[in-house]
Motif scaffolding. Structure first.
Motif, PDB file in Angstrom:
ATOM      1  N   TYR A 263      11.243  -7.528  10.468  1.00 22.90           N
ATOM      2  CA  TYR A 263      11.099  -7.186   9.053  1.00 22.90           C
ATOM      3  C   TYR A 263      10.984  -8.459   8.216  1.00 22.90           C
ATOM      4  CZ  TYR A 263      12.888  -2.656  10.669  1.00 22.90           C
ATOM      5  OH  TYR A 263      13.084  -1.465  11.332  1.00 22.90           O
ATOM      6  N   PRO A 264       9.784  -8.975   8.039  1.00 28.34           N
ATOM      7  CA  PRO A 264       9.629 -10.170   7.202  1.00 28.34           C
ATOM      8  C   PRO A 264       9.852  -9.835   5.731  1.00 28.34           C
ATOM      9  CG  PRO A 264       7.486  -9.297   7.830  1.00 28.34           C
ATOM     10  CD  PRO A 264       8.506  -8.490   8.582  1.00 28.34           C
ATOM     11  N   ALA A 265      10.022 -10.852   4.916  1.00 29.04           N
ATOM     12  CA  ALA A 265      10.211 -10.645   3.480  1.00 29.04           C
ATOM     13  C   ALA A 265       8.995  -9.978   2.855  1.00 29.04           C
ATOM     14  CB  ALA A 265      10.499 -11.976   2.793  1.00 29.04           C
ATOM     15  N   VAL A 266       7.818 -10.291   3.369  1.00 24.42           N
ATOM     16  CA  VAL A 266       6.570  -9.641   2.951  1.00 24.42           C
ATOM     17  C   VAL A 266       5.848  -9.189   4.199  1.00 24.42           C
ATOM     18  CG1 VAL A 266       4.355  -9.916   1.781  1.00 24.42           C
ATOM     19  CG2 VAL A 266       6.377 -11.093   0.902  1.00 24.42           C
ATOM     20  N   GLU A 267       5.579  -7.898   4.291  1.00 23.30           N
ATOM     21  CA  GLU A 267       4.829  -7.368   5.431  1.00 23.30           C
ATOM     22  C   GLU A 267       3.342  -7.393   5.109  1.00 23.30           C
ATOM     23  OE1 GLU A 267       4.081  -3.268   7.985  1.00 23.30           O
ATOM     24  OE2 GLU A 267       5.355  -3.226   6.206  1.00 23.30           O
ATOM     25  N   GLU A 268       2.566  -8.047   5.948  1.00 20.41           N
ATOM     26  CA  GLU A 268       1.123  -8.118   5.761  1.00 20.41           C
ATOM     27  C   GLU A 268       0.450  -7.128   6.709  1.00 20.41           C
ATOM     28  OE1 GLU A 268      -0.514 -12.063   5.758  1.00 20.41           O
ATOM     29  OE2 GLU A 268       1.372 -12.952   5.102  1.00 20.41           O
ATOM     30  N   TYR A 269      -0.304  -6.194   6.141  1.00 17.61           N
ATOM     31  CA  TYR A 269      -1.007  -5.204   6.949  1.00 17.61           C
ATOM     32  C   TYR A 269      -2.504  -5.394   6.762  1.00 17.61           C
ATOM     33  CZ  TYR A 269      -2.152  -0.782   9.171  1.00 17.61           C
ATOM     34  OH  TYR A 269      -2.662   0.180  10.036  1.00 17.61           O
ATOM     35  N   MET A 270      -3.150  -5.915   7.827  1.00 17.65           N
ATOM     36  CA  MET A 270      -4.583  -6.214   7.799  1.00 17.65           C
ATOM     37  C   MET A 270      -4.949  -7.051   6.576  1.00 17.65           C
ATOM     38  SD  MET A 270      -6.483  -2.855   9.325  1.00 17.65           S
ATOM     39  CE  MET A 270      -5.977  -2.123  10.895  1.00 17.65           C
ATOM     40  N   ALA A 271      -4.062  -7.959   6.238  1.00 13.20           N
ATOM     41  CA  ALA A 271      -4.245  -8.742   5.017  1.00 13.20           C
ATOM     42  C   ALA A 271      -4.961 -10.067   5.250  1.00 13.20           C
ATOM     43  CB  ALA A 271      -2.889  -9.018   4.372  1.00 13.20           C
ATOM     44  N   GLU A 272      -4.880 -10.584   6.461  1.00 11.13           N
ATOM     45  CA  GLU A 272      -5.345 -11.947   6.691  1.00 11.13           C
ATOM     46  C   GLU A 272      -6.824 -12.124   6.361  1.00 11.13           C
ATOM     47  OE1 GLU A 272      -5.299 -15.429  10.155  1.00 11.13           O
ATOM     48  OE2 GLU A 272      -4.448 -13.451  10.558  1.00 11.13           O
ATOM     49  N   ASP A 273      -7.665 -11.182   6.801  1.00 10.31           N
ATOM     50  CA  ASP A 273      -9.101 -11.319   6.551  1.00 10.31           C
ATOM     51  C   ASP A 273      -9.593 -10.402   5.447  1.00 10.31           C
ATOM     52  OD1 ASP A 273      -8.819  -8.902   7.873  1.00 10.31           O
ATOM     53  OD2 ASP A 273     -10.699  -9.112   8.997  1.00 10.31           O
ATOM     54  N   ALA A 274      -8.670  -9.792   4.714  1.00  8.41           N
ATOM     55  CA  ALA A 274      -9.065  -8.831   3.677  1.00  8.41           C
ATOM     56  C   ALA A 274      -9.655  -9.539   2.459  1.00  8.41           C
ATOM     57  CB  ALA A 274      -7.862  -7.991   3.264  1.00  8.41           C
ATOM     58  N   ASP A 275     -10.610  -8.863   1.814  1.00  9.53           N
ATOM     59  CA  ASP A 275     -11.124  -9.337   0.537  1.00  9.53           C
ATOM     60  C   ASP A 275     -10.272  -8.834  -0.625  1.00  9.53           C
ATOM     61  OD1 ASP A 275     -13.314 -10.690   1.680  1.00  9.53           O
ATOM     62  OD2 ASP A 275     -14.500  -8.845   1.729  1.00  9.53           O
ATOM     63  N   TYR A 276      -9.724  -7.631  -0.448  1.00  5.76           N
ATOM     64  CA  TYR A 276      -8.963  -6.993  -1.526  1.00  5.76           C
ATOM     65  C   TYR A 276      -7.625  -6.503  -0.984  1.00  5.76           C
ATOM     66  CZ  TYR A 276     -13.682  -6.988  -3.393  1.00  5.76           C
ATOM     67  OH  TYR A 276     -14.935  -7.381  -3.793  1.00  5.76           O
ATOM     68  N   LEU A 277      -6.591  -6.645  -1.811  1.00  8.46           N
ATOM     69  CA  LEU A 277      -5.241  -6.273  -1.395  1.00  8.46           C
ATOM     70  C   LEU A 277      -4.587  -5.371  -2.428  1.00  8.46           C
ATOM     71  CD1 LEU A 277      -3.790  -9.739  -0.242  1.00  8.46           C
ATOM     72  CD2 LEU A 277      -4.584  -7.882   1.237  1.00  8.46           C
ATOM     73  N   ILE A 278      -3.805  -4.427  -1.934  1.00  8.73           N
ATOM     74  CA  ILE A 278      -2.842  -3.717  -2.765  1.00  8.73           C
ATOM     75  C   ILE A 278      -1.465  -4.246  -2.419  1.00  8.73           C
ATOM     76  CG2 ILE A 278      -1.644  -1.516  -3.093  1.00  8.73           C
ATOM     77  CD1 ILE A 278      -4.301  -0.104  -2.997  1.00  8.73           C
ATOM     78  N   ILE A 279      -0.692  -4.610  -3.452  1.00  9.94           N
ATOM     79  CA  ILE A 279       0.685  -5.070  -3.295  1.00  9.94           C
ATOM     80  C   ILE A 279       1.596  -3.968  -3.809  1.00  9.94           C
ATOM     81  CG2 ILE A 279       2.372  -6.843  -3.887  1.00  9.94           C
ATOM     82  CD1 ILE A 279       0.086  -8.802  -4.282  1.00  9.94           C
ATOM     83  N   VAL A 280       2.546  -3.547  -2.971  1.00  9.15           N
ATOM     84  CA  VAL A 280       3.371  -2.393  -3.302  1.00  9.15           C
ATOM     85  C   VAL A 280       4.706  -2.528  -2.595  1.00  9.15           C
ATOM     86  CG1 VAL A 280       2.516  -0.987  -1.367  1.00  9.15           C
ATOM     87  CG2 VAL A 280       3.238   0.152  -3.502  1.00  9.15           C
ATOM     88  N   MET A 281       5.671  -1.674  -2.952  1.00  6.26           N
ATOM     89  CA  MET A 281       6.983  -1.696  -2.321  1.00  6.26           C
ATOM     90  C   MET A 281       7.356  -0.294  -1.834  1.00  6.26           C
ATOM     91  SD  MET A 281       9.335  -4.332  -4.550  1.00  6.26           S
ATOM     92  CE  MET A 281       9.674  -3.178  -5.856  1.00  6.26           C
ATOM     93  N   SER A 282       8.268  -0.245  -0.871  1.00  7.21           N
ATOM     94  CA  SER A 282       8.932   0.979  -0.418  1.00  7.21           C
ATOM     95  C   SER A 282       7.965   1.972   0.217  1.00  7.21           C
ATOM     96  CB  SER A 282       9.732   1.598  -1.558  1.00  7.21           C
ATOM     97  OG  SER A 282      10.778   0.732  -1.950  1.00  7.21           O
ATOM     98  N   SER A 283       8.252   3.275   0.069  1.00  9.20           N
ATOM     99  CA  SER A 283       7.589   4.307   0.878  1.00  9.20           C
ATOM    100  C   SER A 283       6.103   4.436   0.589  1.00  9.20           C
ATOM    101  CB  SER A 283       8.273   5.658   0.655  1.00  9.20           C
ATOM    102  OG  SER A 283       8.161   6.063  -0.693  1.00  9.20           O
ATOM    103  N   ALA A 284       5.656   4.103  -0.618  1.00 10.22           N
ATOM    104  CA  ALA A 284       4.242   4.255  -0.955  1.00 10.22           C
ATOM    105  C   ALA A 284       3.346   3.381  -0.089  1.00 10.22           C
ATOM    106  CB  ALA A 284       4.013   3.933  -2.431  1.00 10.22           C
ATOM    107  N   SER A 285       3.914   2.362   0.529  1.00 14.49           N
ATOM    108  CA  SER A 285       3.097   1.483   1.369  1.00 14.49           C
ATOM    109  C   SER A 285       2.516   2.232   2.562  1.00 14.49           C
ATOM    110  CB  SER A 285       3.921   0.289   1.843  1.00 14.49           C
ATOM    111  OG  SER A 285       5.049   0.716   2.575  1.00 14.49           O
ATOM    112  N   GLY A 286       3.194   3.275   3.029  1.00 10.22           N
ATOM    113  CA  GLY A 286       2.657   4.058   4.144  1.00 10.22           C
ATOM    114  C   GLY A 286       1.339   4.709   3.793  1.00 10.22           C
ATOM    115  N   VAL A 287       1.231   5.222   2.566  1.00 10.30           N
ATOM    116  CA  VAL A 287      -0.019   5.814   2.092  1.00 10.30           C
ATOM    117  C   VAL A 287      -1.109   4.745   2.047  1.00 10.30           C
ATOM    118  CG1 VAL A 287      -1.147   6.960   0.145  1.00 10.30           C
ATOM    119  CG2 VAL A 287       1.213   7.553   0.747  1.00 10.30           C
ATOM    120  N   VAL A 288      -0.768   3.574   1.514  1.00 16.33           N
ATOM    121  CA  VAL A 288      -1.753   2.502   1.394  1.00 16.33           C
ATOM    122  C   VAL A 288      -2.240   2.067   2.776  1.00 16.33           C
ATOM    123  CG1 VAL A 288      -2.166   0.156   0.568  1.00 16.33           C
ATOM    124  CG2 VAL A 288      -0.768   1.732  -0.788  1.00 16.33           C
ATOM    125  N   LYS A 289      -1.355   1.962   3.731  1.00 18.58           N
ATOM    126  CA  LYS A 289      -1.754   1.534   5.079  1.00 18.58           C
ATOM    127  C   LYS A 289      -2.723   2.528   5.713  1.00 18.58           C
ATOM    128  CE  LYS A 289       2.666  -0.752   5.997  1.00 18.58           C
ATOM    129  NZ  LYS A 289       3.932  -0.655   6.761  1.00 18.58           N
TER     130      LYS A 289
END
Length: 402
Positions: A263-289
C-alpha cells in the motif's frame, strides 16, 4: 515455521472471510487487543464499537471499554488513557467527529498515538447519513495522520499497520484510518484475516517513553506555554509528521513481505505511460480503474492516481507521477465552500514547482452519498482528451450543471 523480518512467523491459519469494512476494522481491533477503547456509537461507524463491545463482553479481549456520554467525552478519555501509557483505539463519523474537533489538536500536540477508525459521512444540515469526506477534511490541519482506504481488506491491513506507525518513536502521532460510509463500511467482500499470533507479533507491546502515570519520572501534559516555547513545540510536531513517509515505507515493506499486499502513499494505476489522469481517494477509485481498463482497450492512454495519505500529503509522489502529462482531473468528495476543494488544492500546490505546467480540472462529486458511475469517469477522461477545461465542475447534479 520460518522467521521473516520484524519477528513475524509464517502461520498456516490465515483465512478469508466475507466481511465489511466496519467489521474488518473491529476484527483488527480484537487482534490488536488495545488497552483502552472509549467510544460513543454514531452511524455509519456504529458497528465498530458495538462489535468490539461484544468482544469485551465475551472475554475475547483484555481491553477496558469506556462507555461515555458523547463523542467529545470519548476522544477526551482516549487522550487521557494514551498519555497515561495505554494503547488506545476508537471510531466515529460525521457529527461525532465534529463534536471531537476541540480535542483533536490536543491529542496531536500531546503526541498521543491513538488509532481512530473514521467512517466518512457528510455533515448536516440537512441531515444525511451517507458518504462524503466533509467530516474528515475539516481535521486536515489538526496534526493527525490521514489515510484513506479503498476496500475492506485495506481497512483491515491499515488498522494493523497504523498502530506501529502511530507509536513509532520518530512519529508519535495519532492516525485516522478512513473508509467510505455505507460503501466500504457496510458492503461485504472477501478479506484475508491473519492469525491472532501474527498480528500481535507485528504490533508488539506499546512502550511509552514519558507516560503521565510514571511516578518515578514525573511529567506534565498540557501545561500553559507562552510564545517562548509554543512555536518549538509545534515545530516538533511537524518533524513527527515529516518522518511518516520514511517510517511508513519501512512498515509497509515489512507487512508486504508477509502478506504480499503493498500500500504505497499514492497508488498508480496504469499511470506511467498515461496522457491523462484522474486523481481520487477511497472507494471511488475502483470505478475509475474499471473505466481505465475499458478506455485502454479503446486505445486511450488514461490512468488513475489514488491518494491514500492526505496527511502527510505526498506532494513529491504526485509531482513525479503527473509531470509531462497532458492533463489531470482531481475529484473531491468534499467542498471548500468559497475556496478550492481540499484534494485539488493540495494537488495544485504539489504541481506548482514543475518546469512545465500541467492543466488541472477540479471536480466535486458524491456529496451526501450521490452515486458515482463509470459513465461519469468516462466523461471526465473524454473532456480531458478534448482539452475541455473550465471552472470547478460538479458530477451528477440533478440540474446537469457542469
Amino acid at each position: 515455521m520460518a522467521n521473516i523480518p520484524g519477528g513475524w512467523r509464517i502461520m498456516s491459519d490465515r483465512h478469508k472471510e466475507m466481511t465489511s469494512g466496519n467489521l474488518a476494522f473491529a476484527e483488527a481491533m480484537r487482534q490488536i487487543n488495545p488497552d483502552v477503547v472509549a467510544a460513543y456509537p454514531i452511524t455509519p461507524s456504529t458497528e465498530i464499537p458495538v462489535k468490539f463491545a461484544e468482544f469485551v463482553a465475551n472475554g475475547m479481549v483484555d481491553s477496558e471499554y469506556v462507555a461515555v456520554e458523547s463523542e467529545h467525552s470519548a476522544i477526551t478519555a482516549c487522550v487521557g488513557a494514551s498519555v497515561a501509557g495505554a494503547r488506545v483505539m476508537t471510531a466515529s463519523s460525521a457529527n461525532g467527529v465534529a463534536l471531537m474537533h476541540e480535542i483533536f489538536p490536543i491529542a496531536a500536540a500531546f503526541r498521543a498515538p491513538i488509532v481512530f477508525g473514521l467512517v466518512n459521512r457528510c455533515l448536516g444540515a440537512p441531515v444525511n447519513i451517507h458518504c462524503d469526506h466533509s467530516d474528515s477534511m475539516p481535521e486536515r490541519d489538526s496534526g493527525w495522520i490521514q489515510i484513506y482506504c479503498e476496500d475492506a481488506q485495506e481497512v483491515y491491513d491499515t488498522a494493523i499497520m497504523a498502530v506501529r506507525l502511530a507509536e513509532h518513536k520518530d512519529v508519535l502521532t495519532p492516525v485516522f484510518v478512513c473508509q467510505d460510509g455505507f460503501i466500504t463500511s457496510h458492503c461485504y467482500e472477501p478479506v484475508e484475516i491473519l492469525s491472532d499470533e501474527a498480528v500481535r507479533a507485528f504490533v508488539g507491546e506499546r512502550r511509552p517513553d514519558l507516560p503521565l502515570l510514571n511516578v518515578d519520572s514525573p511529567v506534565s501534559y498540557g501545561s500553559f506555554t507562552m510564545s517562548e516555547y509554543y512555536f518549538e513545540i509545534k515545530r516538533n510536531q511537524m518533524e513527527g509528521m515529516n518522518n511518516v513517509p520514511r517510517v511508513y515505507k519501512e512498515l509497509s515493506e515489512e507487512f508486504g513481505t508477509y502478506t504480499g499486499r503493498s500500500y504505497p502513499a499514492v497508488e498508480e494505476y496504469m499511470a506511467e505511460d498515461a496522457d491523462y489522469l484522474i486523481i481520487v481517494m477511497s472507494s471511488a477509485s475502483g470505478v475509475v480503474k474499471d473505466v481505465v481498463d475499458e478506455m485502454r482497450d479503446d486505445g486511450l492512454k488514461v490512468g488513475c492516481l489514488r491518494v491514500r495519505f492526505f496527511r502527510p500529503f505526498p506532494s513529491e509522489d504526485i509531482a513525479r507521477a503527473v509531470q509531462e502529462k497532458l492533463g489531470v482531473a482531481v475529484l473531491d468528495r468534499s467542498a471548500s465552500i468559497g475556496g478550492t476543494a481540499p484534494l485539488a488544492s493540495e494537488v495544485k500546490s504539489a504541481l506548482y514547482g514543475l518546469n512545465k505546467r500541467v492543466p488541472v480540472q477540479e471536480y466535486i462529486f458524491g456529496l451526501g452519498g450521490r452515486d458515482f458511475y463509470p459513465k461519469d469517469a468516462e466523461d471526465v477522461f473524454r473532456r480531458l482528451a478534448n482539452a475541455d477545461y473550465g471552472k470547478v465542475r460538479y458530477i451528477g447534479l440533478l440540474d446537469k450543471e457542469g
